[in-house]
Design a protein around this motif. Structure first.
Motif, PDB file in Angstrom:
ATOM      1  N   CYS A  84      21.725  14.117  19.050  1.00  0.00           N
ATOM      2  CA  CYS A  84      20.505  14.943  19.114  1.00  0.00           C
ATOM      3  C   CYS A  84      19.603  14.715  17.907  1.00  0.00           C
ATOM      4  O   CYS A  84      18.925  15.632  17.430  1.00  0.00           O
ATOM      5  CB  CYS A  84      20.865  16.427  19.245  1.00  0.00           C
ATOM      6  N   PRO A  86      16.328  13.745  16.040  1.00  0.00           N
ATOM      7  CA  PRO A  86      14.921  13.666  16.460  1.00  0.00           C
ATOM      8  C   PRO A  86      14.454  12.217  16.563  1.00  0.00           C
ATOM      9  O   PRO A  86      14.904  11.356  15.802  1.00  0.00           O
ATOM     10  CB  PRO A  86      14.176  14.406  15.340  1.00  0.00           C
ATOM     11  N   THR A 130       5.111  15.944  21.967  1.00  0.00           N
ATOM     12  CA  THR A 130       6.353  15.511  21.317  1.00  0.00           C
ATOM     13  C   THR A 130       6.083  15.048  19.895  1.00  0.00           C
ATOM     14  O   THR A 130       6.821  15.402  18.961  1.00  0.00           O
ATOM     15  CB  THR A 130       7.014  14.387  22.130  1.00  0.00           C
ATOM     16  N   ALA A 133       5.744  18.077  17.755  1.00  0.00           N
ATOM     17  CA  ALA A 133       7.012  18.759  17.480  1.00  0.00           C
ATOM     18  C   ALA A 133       7.835  17.989  16.457  1.00  0.00           C
ATOM     19  O   ALA A 133       8.442  18.574  15.550  1.00  0.00           O
ATOM     20  CB  ALA A 133       7.801  18.940  18.773  1.00  0.00           C
ATOM     21  N   VAL A 134       7.874  16.667  16.577  1.00  0.00           N
ATOM     22  CA  VAL A 134       8.627  15.848  15.627  1.00  0.00           C
ATOM     23  C   VAL A 134       7.996  15.938  14.243  1.00  0.00           C
ATOM     24  O   VAL A 134       8.698  16.011  13.219  1.00  0.00           O
ATOM     25  CB  VAL A 134       8.683  14.387  16.122  1.00  0.00           C
ATOM     26  N   ALA A 137       8.974  19.265  12.765  1.00  0.00           N
ATOM     27  CA  ALA A 137      10.383  19.248  12.333  1.00  0.00           C
ATOM     28  C   ALA A 137      10.549  18.475  11.032  1.00  0.00           C
ATOM     29  O   ALA A 137      11.341  18.874  10.153  1.00  0.00           O
ATOM     30  CB  ALA A 137      11.240  18.643  13.439  1.00  0.00           C
ATOM     31  N   ARG A 148      18.300  19.280  12.086  1.00  0.00           N
ATOM     32  CA  ARG A 148      17.197  19.326  13.042  1.00  0.00           C
ATOM     33  C   ARG A 148      17.678  18.606  14.291  1.00  0.00           C
ATOM     34  O   ARG A 148      17.990  17.422  14.259  1.00  0.00           O
ATOM     35  CB  ARG A 148      15.961  18.637  12.467  1.00  0.00           C
ATOM     36  N   HIS A 150      17.293  17.560  18.416  1.00  0.00           N
ATOM     37  CA  HIS A 150      16.282  17.272  19.433  1.00  0.00           C
ATOM     38  C   HIS A 150      16.970  16.966  20.747  1.00  0.00           C
ATOM     39  O   HIS A 150      17.894  16.142  20.805  1.00  0.00           O
ATOM     40  CB  HIS A 150      15.435  16.074  19.000  1.00  0.00           C
ATOM     41  N   ASP A 152      15.910  16.079  24.815  1.00  0.00           N
ATOM     42  CA  ASP A 152      14.911  15.828  25.863  1.00  0.00           C
ATOM     43  C   ASP A 152      15.414  16.456  27.152  1.00  0.00           C
ATOM     44  O   ASP A 152      16.402  16.020  27.731  1.00  0.00           O
ATOM     45  CB  ASP A 152      14.712  14.322  26.041  1.00  0.00           C
ATOM     46  N   VAL A 204      14.564  21.399  18.594  1.00  0.00           N
ATOM     47  CA  VAL A 204      13.419  20.962  19.402  1.00  0.00           C
ATOM     48  C   VAL A 204      13.904  20.740  20.829  1.00  0.00           C
ATOM     49  O   VAL A 204      14.716  19.842  21.088  1.00  0.00           O
ATOM     50  CB  VAL A 204      12.786  19.668  18.851  1.00  0.00           C
ATOM     51  N   ASP A 206      12.545  19.489  23.955  1.00  0.00           N
ATOM     52  CA  ASP A 206      11.375  18.697  24.323  1.00  0.00           C
ATOM     53  C   ASP A 206      11.266  18.540  25.828  1.00  0.00           C
ATOM     54  O   ASP A 206      12.271  18.354  26.522  1.00  0.00           O
ATOM     55  CB  ASP A 206      11.512  17.321  23.646  1.00  0.00           C
TER      56      ASP A 206
END
Length: 746
Positions: A84, A86, A130, A133-134, A137, A148, A150, A152, A204, A206
């Motif tokens: 996970c 990012p 996206t 958001a990245v 983060a 952090r 992430h 999808d 996140v 996404d």
């Protein structure tokens, strides 16, 4: 010193056994033993806090304990495979400063005992959700030392990820023993929420599909932050911060292009860079693709890129590189539409104006406005359409092109032509009904009319005509192209009185240009002279083409004389006088106005007769004959009470006379009288609804206040007048207003 050894030393210093420490802290003996031997990763903040309290560790020693735990977590995270993680952040991110500040503020509001802040970032395909958001983060990484993460959620895939699948990925990333991961989706989601309760993580989620996919994954209380991205607004989620991303500002678009392609950094290419940005609709995905194509072609200039994108039919095809394309991004949302939603989406490509409302959408699909509104909301929810105010909608330029492609692919030419004709005819028929509210001979709805637009009052009719001006004007073009001359003339005639409420709109020049041409092809030659006169008014008053307006008025007069039409000859002389006055030929204008007034009185054209007092007075004002002008304006006020004039023309004549009397009194230095007259004009101007007329009222009051030495009050009135004149055909007056303001400052 390793964390385990420090814990063992602290326990022995206090004289506690593992069993006693377990009882005092609530942490199991097995967990304490594993920690002291270094067999498990660092404890979470809540566990460490419980141990520190039981061991009575405070101050610097406690800070060292927390630092050892943090270092161990970072070492453990670096040593294991990263799940996970990012995605790679873009190095040329631009803009979004205000939106990033909102996310930062949300992160700062979180605490161990309060609900985890949830930020929903939504917007149309390709707007950069996206990447945003990245970026957020990355900027907040120091606030979330526990990681952090992430995921999808594949919200636009045919089969989005389930909450259980996402939970399994998160639990593995959070180092939960695979043998302890729950067997059901509900159990796994519960474990995610429980694990995140103790960790300072930024999560996140996404590309979310909907609320049902998200709800099981959202943690309750805890020190973390959740950032969700979705093409949908996810209105069913409560207690979240929603951030809607719009296309970039022009300066940001240019900055992004310059960051990607060296050719765009050349100052000489600034104009072409601006054009590329506009053709890309300031959409980050489109800009990034365009910039990448330019950067990969060293022989290209930005001008070459402009040439490729200028062809609207090929623009989407040119906004494609490698495995990325703007049309492909739109297609993912399009694939999620219902059958009726897809039909509406492609048929909205017929809409000629910048925006529209539900009734027009209903006409395109043959449905009532309520059903159309439901389908429009479906398009908005998927990011394929944007709200424009309370009840109107608009396409992003590139999505409009995509809708047009779908229309050409999915409907045969005959069906497309029939839909376009139906839309244009409905717009024009409704325009006639709305316009006739303003005509003295009508002033009401036709009996039995049951159209889908609320037109029960003059105000509703005016609001519709103004809101839909771009659409009905385009429909008038369609009728003209089809050779439907009578319809063109009927529409233009129905709008004649309404045009006085939008005097400064340049579109009248095209309306009456089309109707003049159409009327010349009809057998009734009187229509030709009428619409020549309307065209002269539009050329002179709306777009200030004074020579053209004068020529049209002279042609109308010759034809009126030939036909023996004294009324239209009077109007032709009036429009000629207006063109001459605007050209500075005041004596000639005065002569034309007086001859016109004599003819209007001769044939009993009371409306024209009253208006000509205004023309005569304004010509006299320009000649410096202010006392005579004042008498002419006051004659209007007398005659409007004596002659049989319909209410709205009477309102217009009274309004013009009142603020013209005020202006004449200003020129004569009779300041207090001028203010009284202007104050009498104010409610009339508000009722009439034409911004320029209201601007003249404020101008008169401002000049009178300046004459009395009330500088602050004068500035307020003059600034209000400037606002009302800006962007209109009254711009020739703005110089006078600015000069007056400058004099007050001096």
């Amino acid at each position: 010193m390793p964390l385990g050894e420090r814990l063992r030393e602290l326990r022995r210093t206090t004289g506690m056994t593992m069993e006693q420490l377990s009882e005092a802290s609530g942490v199991s003996v097995r967990a304490i033993s594993d920690m002291e031997r270094g067999h498990i990763r660092a404890p979470q903040p809540r566990t460490l806090a419980a141990l520190a309290e039981a061991l009575r560790v405070t101050g610097a020693e406690r800070r060292r304990l927390e630092e050892d735990a943090r270092a161990l977590r970072m070492h453990t995270a670096a040593a294991r495979p990263r799940l996970c993680e990012p995605p790679r952040a873009v190095t040329d991110f631009v803009g979004r400063c205000a939106e990033l500040d909102l996310v930062r503020h949300a992160a700062e509001t979180g605490s161990d005992s309060s609900p985890v802040p949830v930020v929903v970032v939504h917007g149309q395909p390709g707007v950069g959700k996206t990447a945003f958001a990245v970026r957020a983060a990355d900027l907040l990484r120091d606030r979330f030392p526990d990681g952090r993460l992430h995921v999808d959620l594949r919200g636009v895939d045919p089969e989005p990820a389930t909450a259980g699948e996402a939970a399994t990925m998160l639990l593995k990333a959070l180092d939960v023993n695979p043998r302890r991961i729950g067997s059901t989706d509900e159990e796994r989601c519960s474990q995610v929420r429980a694990t995140l309760r103790d960790r300072r993580c930024l999560l996140v989620l996404d590309n979310a599909a909907d609320e049902a996919q998200l709800r099981p994954l959202l943690p309750g209380a805890g020190p973390g932050l959740v950032v969700v991205t979705s093409r949908r607004m996810l209105g069913g989620l409560e207690g979240v911060l929603r951030i809607g991303l719009a296309p970039l500002e022009p300066a940001e678009s240019a900055a992004l292009l310059r960051a990607i392609a060296g050719q765009a950094a050349d100052p000489a290419a600034a104009g072409d860079v601006e054009t590329v940005s506009r053709l890309c609709g300031h959409l980050p995905l489109a800009l990034r693709i365009a910039g990448t194509r330019l950067a990969n072609r060293s022989g290209w200039t930005v001008g070459n890129l402009v040439a490729r994108l200028a062809d609207a039919d090929r623009r989407l095809a040119n906004l494609h590189t490698g495995d990325t394309g703007v049309a492909a991004a739109f297609a993912l949302s399009h694939a999620q539409l219902s059958g009726t939603g897809a039909a509406l989406f492609r048929r909205l490509a017929h809409v000629p104006g910048a925006d529209f409302a539900a009734p027009l959408a209903g006409v395109l699909t043959g449905s009532d406005p309520y059903d159309a509104a439901d389908r429009l909301d479906e398009l908005v929810e998927l990011g394929l359409l944007q709200h424009e105010g309370a009840d109107r909608y608009r396409f992003h330029d590139l999505i409009r092109l995509f809708a047009g492609e779908r229309l050409r692919v999915e409907e045969p030419a005959g069906m497309r032509a029939a839909t376009r004709t139906r839309m244009a005819r409905w717009l024009l028929e409704t325009t006639i009904v709305a316009g006739r509210w303003f005509e003295p001979g009508y002033g009401c709805l036709p009996e039995g009319w049951d159209g889908p637009v609320p037109l029960a009052t003059l105000e509703e009719a005016g609001e519709w005509l103004q809101a839909e001006a771009g659409n009905w004007l385009a429909a008038l073009r369609i009728a003209a192209e089809a050779g439907d001359d009578q319809l063109v003339v009927d529409v233009a005639e129905a709008l004649h009185w309404f045009s006085d409420t939008m005097v400064t709109w340049p579109g009248w020049y095209e309306v009456y240009g089309l109707s003049r041409t159409a009327a010349a092809r009809l057998p009734d030659r009187r229509l030709e002279v009428v619409h020549l006169n309307y065209y002269s008014w539009a050329a002179t008053t709306c777009v200030r083409r004074l020579d053209e307006g004068a020529r049209a008025a002279l042609a109308a007069r010759r034809l009126a004389v030939e036909l023996g039409d004294v009324k239209e000859e009077a109007w032709a002389l009036q429009y000629l006088g207006t063109a001459l006055r605007f050209s500075g030929r005041f004596e000639e204008a005065l002569d034309a106005f007086r001859r016109a007034q004599h003819l209007a009185d001769l044939v009993g054209d009371h409306d024209g007769y009253l208006q000509l007092f205004q023309g005569i007075g304004l010509a006299l004002m320009s000649l410096g004959r202010h006392v005579e002008a004042l008498a002419e304006f006051r004659s209007t006020l007398r005659e409007v009470r004596l002659r049989p004039v319909a209410p709205r023309p009477a309102l217009g004549a009274t309004l013009l006379a009142r603020f013209s009397v005020a202006q004449a009194l200003v020129e004569l230095g009779r300041w207090r009288e001028a203010i009284r007259e202007a104050e009498l004009a104010m409610p009339l101007a508000i009722e009439y609804g034409e911004p320029g007329a209201l601007g003249h009222v404020h101008l008169a009051i401002g000049m009178a206040r300046a004459g009395l030495g009330a500088a602050a009050e004068a500035r307020s009135e003059l600034n209000r007048a400037l606002e009302l004149f800006q962007g209109t055909a009254h711009e020739h007056v703005t110089g006078e207003v600015r000069s007056a303001l400058a004099a007050l400052r001096g």
